[in-house]
Design a protein around this motif. Structure first.
Motif, PDB file in Angstrom:
ATOM      1  N   GLU A  73      -0.574   2.180  -2.317  1.00 12.83           N
ATOM      2  CA  GLU A  73      -1.975   1.868  -2.047  1.00 12.83           C
ATOM      3  C   GLU A  73      -2.791   1.822  -3.357  1.00 12.83           C
ATOM      4  O   GLU A  73      -3.628   0.940  -3.539  1.00 12.83           O
ATOM      5  CB  GLU A  73      -2.493   2.991  -1.150  1.00 12.83           C
ATOM      6  N   TRP A  93      -2.187  -1.327  -5.124  1.00 12.83           N
ATOM      7  CA  TRP A  93      -2.924  -2.450  -4.537  1.00 12.83           C
ATOM      8  C   TRP A  93      -4.262  -2.647  -5.242  1.00 12.83           C
ATOM      9  O   TRP A  93      -4.629  -3.777  -5.584  1.00 12.83           O
ATOM     10  CB  TRP A  93      -3.133  -2.234  -3.025  1.00 12.83           C
ATOM     11  N   LEU A 135       2.571  -2.641   2.284  1.00  7.70           N
ATOM     12  CA  LEU A 135       1.605  -1.739   2.924  1.00  7.70           C
ATOM     13  C   LEU A 135       1.603  -1.911   4.439  1.00  7.70           C
ATOM     14  O   LEU A 135       1.469  -0.937   5.174  1.00  7.70           O
ATOM     15  CB  LEU A 135       0.205  -1.959   2.331  1.00  7.70           C
ATOM     16  N   ARG A 166       2.184   1.317   6.403  1.00  5.22           N
ATOM     17  CA  ARG A 166       0.998   1.840   7.076  1.00  5.22           C
ATOM     18  C   ARG A 166       0.707   1.182   8.421  1.00  5.22           C
ATOM     19  O   ARG A 166      -0.197   1.582   9.129  1.00  5.22           O
ATOM     20  CB  ARG A 166      -0.224   1.639   6.167  1.00  5.22           C
ATOM     21  N   TRP A 209      -3.326  -1.546   7.948  1.00  4.55           N
ATOM     22  CA  TRP A 209      -3.262  -0.872   6.646  1.00  4.55           C
ATOM     23  C   TRP A 209      -4.554  -0.962   5.841  1.00  4.55           C
ATOM     24  O   TRP A 209      -4.869  -0.069   5.054  1.00  4.55           O
ATOM     25  CB  TRP A 209      -2.082  -1.390   5.830  1.00  4.55           C
ATOM     26  N   LEU A 242      -7.798   2.296   3.605  1.00  2.00           N
ATOM     27  CA  LEU A 242      -7.278   2.139   2.247  1.00  2.00           C
ATOM     28  C   LEU A 242      -8.303   2.748   1.294  1.00  2.00           C
ATOM     29  O   LEU A 242      -9.478   2.408   1.358  1.00  2.00           O
ATOM     30  CB  LEU A 242      -7.139   0.634   1.972  1.00  2.00           C
TER      31      LEU A 242
END
Ligand code: VER
Length: 224
Positions: free
Chosen positions: A52, A55, A92, A96, A100, A104
């Motif tokens: 994450e 990202w 993700l 997740r 997701w 986040l």
């Protein structure tokens, strides 16, 4: 002639950058979080949290890339086959679930890192190159070790969902790609002062990474 070419190679900009960040590379590599990750001691939640954070960093690197891409100095480095955001989003979604994006969240250290990347993308092409190098060359190198470990620890399919970030599907020969990348660095159109500033930004990029890893280490301490 041999001496000159030897020296030429030793003093090349790509070697300079590499040498300048050597100590910090060790620091990042041996951070508590990375050691625990590579040692298979963390749960998949920690891995998801780390993904994450990546990202946010790649969102900053890639959603801003049009500007450096149009710049004569940074432009040659910006290559769509490197882009990691789509792969990260698939990872993700796997880690997740389809929601997701909800929830986040960037750690403060991640926010600071992404902000700096964006600042460079907007105002300083040389700085953008420093951040570009620090992430993508690392992903093409040590990233493969992390992928192997993640597949084994959490049972992801080899090069499949969960570890797509580490798989450069459009780069058939990473070693050759890295050689080409170093040649680009060596031929960069920057004078001595600008080269020094870029090296300085590389050090800063490593420090920003280490800050994120430290924060993750604090969020996921191993229970004694
Ligand atoms: Fe590194 N890395 N790395 N790395 N790395 C290599 C090259 C490289 C490794 C292994 C390797 C980071 O972490 C790791 C970076 C940048 C970074 C090898 C070659 C491992 C095993 C880890 C972590 C466990 C991190 C966090 C970073 C920075 C974000 C770069 C830039 C390079 C290319 C050096 C060059 O110029 O060739 C085996």
């Amino acid at each position: 002639a041999t001496l000159t070419s030897e020296r030429g190679r030793m003093d090349s900009f790509s070697s300079l950058i590499r040498t300048a960040s050597h100590e910090q590379h060790r620091e990042a590599e041996t951070s508590t979080f990375m050691s625990d990750l590579l040692g298979g001691r963390l749960g998949v939640t920690a891995y998801a949290r780390y993904t994450e954070q990546l990202w946010f960093v790649y969102e900053a690197l890639e959603s801003t890339a049009a500007r450096p891409a149009a710049d004569p100095l940074a432009g040659p480095f910006v290559r769509p086959e490197l882009f990691r955001l789509p792969a990260l989003e698939r990872d993700l979604a796997h880690l997740r679930g389809p929601d997701w994006r909800t929830g986040l969240s960037a750690l403060p250290a991640t926010r600071a890192y992404a902000d700096r990347v964006r600042e460079c993308a907007e105002h300083w092409p040389g700085g953008y190159v420093a951040h570009h190098y620090t992430r993508y060359l690392g992903d093409l190198s040590g990233g493969q070790i992390i992928r192997d470990r993640a597949e084994k620890t959490w049972g992801f399919a080899r090069k499949g969902d969960g570890v797509r970030f580490y798989v450069f599907e459009r780069i058939a020969n990473p070693a050759a790609f890295k050689r080409g990348y170093r040649q680009l660095l060596d031929g960069i159109g920057a004078d001595e002062l600008e080269r020094q500033r870029i090296v300085g930004e590389c050090r800063r990029a490593f420090a920003l990474n280490t800050d994120v890893l430290r924060a993750l280490g604090e969020e996921f301490p191993l229970s004694a």
